[in-house]
Design a protein around this motif. Structure first.
Motif, PDB file in Angstrom:
ATOM      1  N   LYS A  23       0.809  -1.048  -0.142  1.00 25.14           N
ATOM      2  CA  LYS A  23      -0.055   0.196   0.415  1.00 25.14           C
ATOM      3  C   LYS A  23       0.790   1.035   0.092  1.00 25.14           C
ATOM      4  O   LYS A  23       1.699   1.265   0.437  1.00 25.14           O
ATOM      5  CB  LYS A  23      -0.933  -0.606   1.304  1.00 25.14           C
ATOM      6  CG  LYS A  23      -2.248  -1.149   0.948  1.00 25.14           C
ATOM      7  CD  LYS A  23      -2.842  -0.826   2.219  1.00 25.14           C
ATOM      8  CE  LYS A  23      -3.859  -2.086   2.484  1.00 25.14           C
ATOM      9  NZ  LYS A  23      -4.969  -2.182   2.654  1.00 25.14           N
ATOM     10  N   VAL A  24       0.234   2.696  -0.783  1.00 25.45           N
ATOM     11  CA  VAL A  24       0.957   3.769  -1.310  1.00 25.45           C
ATOM     12  C   VAL A  24       1.071   3.890   0.473  1.00 25.45           C
ATOM     13  O   VAL A  24      -0.223   3.959   1.111  1.00 25.45           O
ATOM     14  CB  VAL A  24       0.745   4.643  -1.819  1.00 25.45           C
ATOM     15  CG1 VAL A  24       0.995   5.460  -2.347  1.00 25.45           C
ATOM     16  CG2 VAL A  24       0.997   3.355  -3.392  1.00 25.45           C
ATOM     17  N   PRO A  25       2.274   4.567   0.869  1.00 29.28           N
ATOM     18  CA  PRO A  25       2.283   5.530   2.520  1.00 29.28           C
ATOM     19  C   PRO A  25       1.366   6.894   1.944  1.00 29.28           C
ATOM     20  O   PRO A  25       1.831   7.392   1.086  1.00 29.28           O
ATOM     21  CB  PRO A  25       3.612   5.407   3.248  1.00 29.28           C
ATOM     22  CG  PRO A  25       4.266   4.662   1.478  1.00 29.28           C
ATOM     23  CD  PRO A  25       3.698   4.348   0.440  1.00 29.28           C
ATOM     24  N   GLY A  26       1.007   7.249   3.299  1.00 26.75           N
ATOM     25  CA  GLY A  26       0.457   9.086   2.700  1.00 26.75           C
ATOM     26  C   GLY A  26       1.523   9.777   2.941  1.00 26.75           C
ATOM     27  O   GLY A  26       2.273   9.735   3.871  1.00 26.75           O
ATOM     28  N   VAL A  27       2.273  10.647   1.904  1.00 25.96           N
ATOM     29  CA  VAL A  27       3.009  11.428   2.442  1.00 25.96           C
ATOM     30  C   VAL A  27       2.543  12.777   2.531  1.00 25.96           C
ATOM     31  O   VAL A  27       3.739  14.069   2.523  1.00 25.96           O
ATOM     32  CB  VAL A  27       4.344  11.096   1.698  1.00 25.96           C
ATOM     33  CG1 VAL A  27       4.647  10.018   2.091  1.00 25.96           C
ATOM     34  CG2 VAL A  27       4.221  11.193  -0.101  1.00 25.96           C
ATOM     35  N   ASP A  62       0.925  16.692  -3.003  1.00 23.60           N
ATOM     36  CA  ASP A  62      -0.316  15.917  -3.419  1.00 23.60           C
ATOM     37  C   ASP A  62       0.436  14.973  -3.430  1.00 23.60           C
ATOM     38  O   ASP A  62       2.121  15.027  -3.705  1.00 23.60           O
ATOM     39  CB  ASP A  62      -0.889  16.485  -4.602  1.00 23.60           C
ATOM     40  CG  ASP A  62      -2.022  15.637  -5.038  1.00 23.60           C
ATOM     41  OD1 ASP A  62      -2.535  14.591  -4.365  1.00 23.60           O
ATOM     42  OD2 ASP A  62      -2.183  16.236  -6.231  1.00 23.60           O
ATOM     43  N   GLN A  63       0.099  13.284  -3.778  1.00 23.11           N
ATOM     44  CA  GLN A  63       1.095  12.138  -4.338  1.00 23.11           C
ATOM     45  C   GLN A  63       0.084  11.405  -5.274  1.00 23.11           C
ATOM     46  O   GLN A  63      -1.227  11.544  -5.051  1.00 23.11           O
ATOM     47  CB  GLN A  63       0.988  11.375  -3.402  1.00 23.11           C
ATOM     48  CG  GLN A  63       0.059  11.523  -2.501  1.00 23.11           C
ATOM     49  CD  GLN A  63       0.596  10.014  -1.312  1.00 23.11           C
ATOM     50  OE1 GLN A  63       1.098  10.430  -0.500  1.00 23.11           O
ATOM     51  NE2 GLN A  63       0.756   9.305  -1.879  1.00 23.11           N
ATOM     52  N   THR A  78       4.203   9.651  -7.736  1.00 25.20           N
ATOM     53  CA  THR A  78       4.616  10.725  -7.925  1.00 25.20           C
ATOM     54  C   THR A  78       4.814  11.377  -6.596  1.00 25.20           C
ATOM     55  O   THR A  78       3.171  11.784  -6.317  1.00 25.20           O
ATOM     56  CB  THR A  78       4.437  11.207  -9.535  1.00 25.20           C
ATOM     57  OG1 THR A  78       4.597  10.813 -10.307  1.00 25.20           O
ATOM     58  CG2 THR A  78       4.723  12.905  -9.921  1.00 25.20           C
ATOM     59  N   ILE A  79       5.514  12.343  -6.615  1.00 26.41           N
ATOM     60  CA  ILE A  79       5.071  13.597  -5.229  1.00 26.41           C
ATOM     61  C   ILE A  79       5.344  14.878  -5.555  1.00 26.41           C
ATOM     62  O   ILE A  79       6.705  15.016  -6.513  1.00 26.41           O
ATOM     63  CB  ILE A  79       6.075  12.879  -4.048  1.00 26.41           C
ATOM     64  CG1 ILE A  79       6.893  12.968  -3.905  1.00 26.41           C
ATOM     65  CG2 ILE A  79       5.596  11.686  -3.415  1.00 26.41           C
ATOM     66  CD1 ILE A  79       8.706  12.584  -2.939  1.00 26.41           C
ATOM     67  N   TYR A  80       4.227  15.739  -5.197  1.00 31.42           N
ATOM     68  CA  TYR A  80       4.676  17.158  -6.088  1.00 31.42           C
ATOM     69  C   TYR A  80       5.121  18.254  -4.902  1.00 31.42           C
ATOM     70  O   TYR A  80       4.222  17.663  -3.651  1.00 31.42           O
ATOM     71  CB  TYR A  80       3.255  17.485  -6.015  1.00 31.42           C
ATOM     72  CG  TYR A  80       2.678  16.597  -7.039  1.00 31.42           C
ATOM     73  CD1 TYR A  80       2.889  17.450  -8.704  1.00 31.42           C
ATOM     74  CD2 TYR A  80       1.968  15.666  -7.431  1.00 31.42           C
ATOM     75  CE1 TYR A  80       3.074  15.787 -10.063  1.00 31.42           C
ATOM     76  CE2 TYR A  80       1.441  14.558  -8.218  1.00 31.42           C
ATOM     77  CZ  TYR A  80       1.561  14.938  -9.715  1.00 31.42           C
ATOM     78  OH  TYR A  80       1.467  13.930 -10.633  1.00 31.42           O
ATOM     79  N   TYR A  81       5.753  18.564  -4.504  1.00 31.74           N
ATOM     80  CA  TYR A  81       6.236  19.865  -3.832  1.00 31.74           C
ATOM     81  C   TYR A  81       6.388  20.971  -4.063  1.00 31.74           C
ATOM     82  O   TYR A  81       5.963  21.765  -4.792  1.00 31.74           O
ATOM     83  CB  TYR A  81       7.794  19.427  -3.375  1.00 31.74           C
ATOM     84  CG  TYR A  81       8.542  20.361  -3.969  1.00 31.74           C
ATOM     85  CD1 TYR A  81       9.209  20.870  -4.538  1.00 31.74           C
ATOM     86  CD2 TYR A  81       9.318  18.686  -5.409  1.00 31.74           C
ATOM     87  CE1 TYR A  81      10.009  21.059  -5.798  1.00 31.74           C
ATOM     88  CE2 TYR A  81      10.520  19.255  -6.809  1.00 31.74           C
ATOM     89  CZ  TYR A  81      10.696  20.223  -6.868  1.00 31.74           C
ATOM     90  OH  TYR A  81      11.464  20.112  -8.000  1.00 31.74           O
TER      91      TYR A  81
END
Length: 111
Positions: A23-27, A62-63, A78-81
């Motif tokens: 499962k993708v962790p929430g970041v 966002d991710q 993909t993580i958006y910084y």
């Protein structure tokens, strides 16, 4: 045997590798460094992309895929910084000036 350790030729070693999914962790809300480490430890490859946001710089806003999504190990998340929005400068203005003119008008009269 620990990874990276040399062993003598002919020594028997166990090789273990992960396969499957996780499962993708929430970041969202984490820093870029924190998010990268969390995703890598969970078996994913982070792809970091900038996004203008009114959040502290380098905060994940966002991710994709979202937290909790089941994904194959080693797949990309993909993580958006946050990057600050471009600054707009307000032009400085001074009060309008009223043009002044001086002219001499011919006088007319009995001549």
């Amino acid at each position: 045997v620990k990874p990276g350790k040399a062993v003598a030729r002919g020594t028997s070693v166990d090789v273990r590798y992960a396969s499957g999914s996780n499962k993708v962790p929430g970041v969202v809300g984490k820093t870029r460094d924190e998010a990268r480490n969390i995703l890598q430890q969970a078996g994913f490859t982070p792809d970091e992309q900038p996004r203008q946001a009114n959040k502290p710089a380098d905060t994940i806003v966002d991710q994709s895929p979202t937290a909790g999504a089941e994904q194959r190990l080693n797949s990309t998340v993909t993580i958006y910084y946050a990057t600050p929005p471009p600054t707009t400068s307000t032009p400085t203005t001074s009060p309008p000036t009223t043009p002044t003119s001086t002219s001499t008008l011919p006088t007319s009269g009995p001549g």
